[in-house]
Design an enzyme around this catalytic site. Sequence first.
Site, short mmCIF file in Angstrom:
data_model
loop_
_atom_site.label_atom_id
_atom_site.label_comp_id
_atom_site.label_asym_id
_atom_site.label_seq_id
_atom_site.Cartn_x
_atom_site.Cartn_y
_atom_site.Cartn_z
N SER A 6 10.03 5.66 17.26
CA SER A 6 10.41 6.98 16.72
C SER A 6 10.71 7.95 17.84
O SER A 6 10.13 7.87 18.93
CB SER A 6 9.24 7.51 15.87
OG SER A 6 9.42 8.88 15.58
N LEU A 58 11.96 16.55 4.97
CA LEU A 58 12.86 17.59 4.49
C LEU A 58 13.79 17.15 3.37
O LEU A 58 13.88 17.80 2.32
CB LEU A 58 13.70 18.14 5.65
CG LEU A 58 14.71 19.24 5.29
CD1 LEU A 58 14.02 20.46 4.70
CD2 LEU A 58 15.53 19.63 6.51
N LYS A 102 3.05 5.08 18.01
CA LYS A 102 4.39 4.57 18.36
C LYS A 102 4.50 4.40 19.88
O LYS A 102 5.03 3.41 20.37
CB LYS A 102 5.47 5.53 17.84
CG LYS A 102 5.63 5.49 16.33
CD LYS A 102 5.95 4.09 15.84
CE LYS A 102 6.09 4.03 14.33
NZ LYS A 102 6.30 2.65 13.85
N GLY A 156 2.74 21.67 14.97
CA GLY A 156 3.11 20.35 15.50
C GLY A 156 4.59 20.07 15.43
O GLY A 156 5.05 19.04 15.93
N SER A 208 0.85 -1.21 0.00
CA SER A 208 0.00 0.00 0.00
C SER A 208 0.88 1.25 0.00
O SER A 208 0.51 2.29 -0.50
CB SER A 208 -0.89 0.00 1.25
OG SER A 208 -0.09 0.04 2.43
N TYR A 243 -0.01 9.68 14.82
CA TYR A 243 1.09 8.79 14.38
C TYR A 243 2.03 8.54 15.57
O TYR A 243 2.33 7.39 15.90
CB TYR A 243 1.88 9.43 13.22
CG TYR A 243 3.26 8.86 13.11
CD1 TYR A 243 4.37 9.52 13.66
CD2 TYR A 243 3.48 7.62 12.53
CE1 TYR A 243 5.64 8.98 13.61
CE2 TYR A 243 4.75 7.06 12.49
CZ TYR A 243 5.82 7.75 13.03
OH TYR A 243 7.08 7.20 13.00
C1 WQD Z 1 12.36 17.97 9.56
C2 WQD Z 1 12.50 19.48 9.69
C3 WQD Z 1 10.46 20.68 9.38
C4 WQD Z 1 9.90 19.89 5.12
C5 WQD Z 1 8.97 13.25 10.95
C6 WQD Z 1 8.17 12.41 11.87
C7 WQD Z 1 9.10 11.42 12.54
C8 WQD Z 1 9.78 10.64 11.48
C9 WQD Z 1 10.58 11.57 10.56
C10 WQD Z 1 8.71 8.60 10.84
C11 WQD Z 1 11.35 20.10 10.46
C12 WQD Z 1 11.48 21.04 8.29
C13 WQD Z 1 10.40 19.88 6.42
C14 WQD Z 1 9.93 21.09 4.34
C15 WQD Z 1 10.98 22.20 6.21
N1 WQD Z 1 8.82 9.92 10.72
N2 WQD Z 1 10.94 21.02 6.93
N3 WQD Z 1 10.49 22.21 4.93
O1 WQD Z 1 8.96 16.28 11.24
O2 WQD Z 1 11.31 15.96 12.15
O3 WQD Z 1 9.90 13.98 11.69
O4 WQD Z 1 9.64 12.48 10.01
O5 WQD Z 1 9.32 7.85 11.52
O6 WQD Z 1 8.33 10.61 13.36
O7 WQD Z 1 7.61 13.23 12.87
O8 WQD Z 1 10.80 15.30 9.80
O9 WQD Z 1 11.67 15.79 7.57
O10 WQD Z 1 9.24 16.32 8.08
O11 WQD Z 1 11.03 17.72 9.08
O12 WQD Z 1 11.47 23.23 6.71
O13 WQD Z 1 9.48 21.16 3.18
O14 WQD Z 1 12.47 20.03 8.38
O15 WQD Z 1 9.79 21.86 9.80
O16 WQD Z 1 11.86 21.18 11.22
P1 WQD Z 1 10.21 15.50 11.28
P2 WQD Z 1 10.64 16.26 8.54
#
Ligand code: WQD
Length: 346
Positions: free
Chosen positions: A126, A201, A155, A298, A35, A151
């Site tokens: 996580s 990111l 966990k 968040g 999926s 989510y």
């Molecule tokens: C990282 C930083 C964003 C996108 C999440 C889940 C975590 C794990 C990993 C599963 C943050 C910033 C992001 C963008 C940005 N998932 N950002 N511009 O939120 O730390 O963790 O993914 O296991 O459980 O919560 O990861 O990569 O989304 O963000 O500035 O276009 O990059 O604000 O500060 P995150 P992320």
Amino acid sequence: MSKILVTGGCGYIGGHTIVDLIENGFEVISIDDLSRGSLRMLEGIEKVTGKPVKNYKVNLCDLEDTEAVFIENPDITGIIHFAAYKSVPESVQYPLKYFRNNLDSLVNLLQCAQENNVNNFVFSSSCSVYGNPTKLPVDEKADLAEPESPYARTKQMGEAICRDFSRVNPDFKVILLRYFNPVGAHPSAIIGELQEKPENLVPVITQTAIGKLPEMNVFGSDYDTRDGSCVRDYIHVMDIANAHTKSLQYLIEDKNTDACEVFNLGTGEGVTVLELIQAFEKVSGEKLNYNLGPRRPGDVVAVYADNCKARALLDWDIKYGLEEMMDTAWRWEQALKKDATKLPLK
Ligand code: WQD
């Protein structure tokens, strides 16, 4: 040769872990309902390791179908459970879908492990269980916070389910691995992360740099951090993968002191969003088109790991630095552009 069941084996971390398991002498089978994962991952694994991996296209929420895999494979020595939905915004929109999928699948798997006397279990958790930690780096003794999303709550609940189950099954041993931010791709650029519409990111950065996305936003530049952007602990997916192999070896060799043990998987280094972008630009030679945008609701302001426990007990250490994380992520994105056969099978 010990046979390991990897659930979610057609996904990003599951697929890279299968490569590390095979390279360390394990036989592997996968359960993945496809999926979210793709059979492209198994094709890539075979190219990298020379070994075909059988996938059972089974929804773990279906107990009967899951039990059938164990009946066909009575020699399973251990289980690594990755299969779960993992999008934070999607979990906020559809909480029941996340509770149903992420928790029913875990309960079914534990029931099958009990029925088939499989006693070595590694659970994919996580750092999101820590919320916004007050003390940094965060260690495994830190209090768990009210989760920022359904989510993250699945966990936390998953960890509690594993802990309670291990208390009533004396031979059952479980390791909870709390990932920080897994990034990068296998150095061969034959396998990597397949995110059609990236939220995380690093895939947003590489898709912006390759032109799939016109631009990207930095979510917040006014936080109380050294440059105003959020701090995270980015860790190479192959370092995460090897920690799973080491965790299984630790359990199979009965080195655990408790029936349920927790380990942080991070590098121990906090890196800001802007620092990561600079590292990417340096490694790729590409100028990234980004804007300083508003905060993302968040988001945790800063989180990075104290990883001493895993390094001390699991005979594990970090092998990949930030520049290699960016280099492998970028070479994977370029490989995807060149070779459409790497894209998910429709
Ligand atoms: C990282 C930083 C964003 C996108 C999440 C889940 C975590 C794990 C990993 C599963 C943050 C910033 C992001 C963008 C940005 N998932 N950002 N511009 O939120 O730390 O963790 O993914 O296991 O459980 O919560 O990861 O990569 O989304 O963000 O500035 O276009 O990059 O604000 O500060 P995150 P992320």
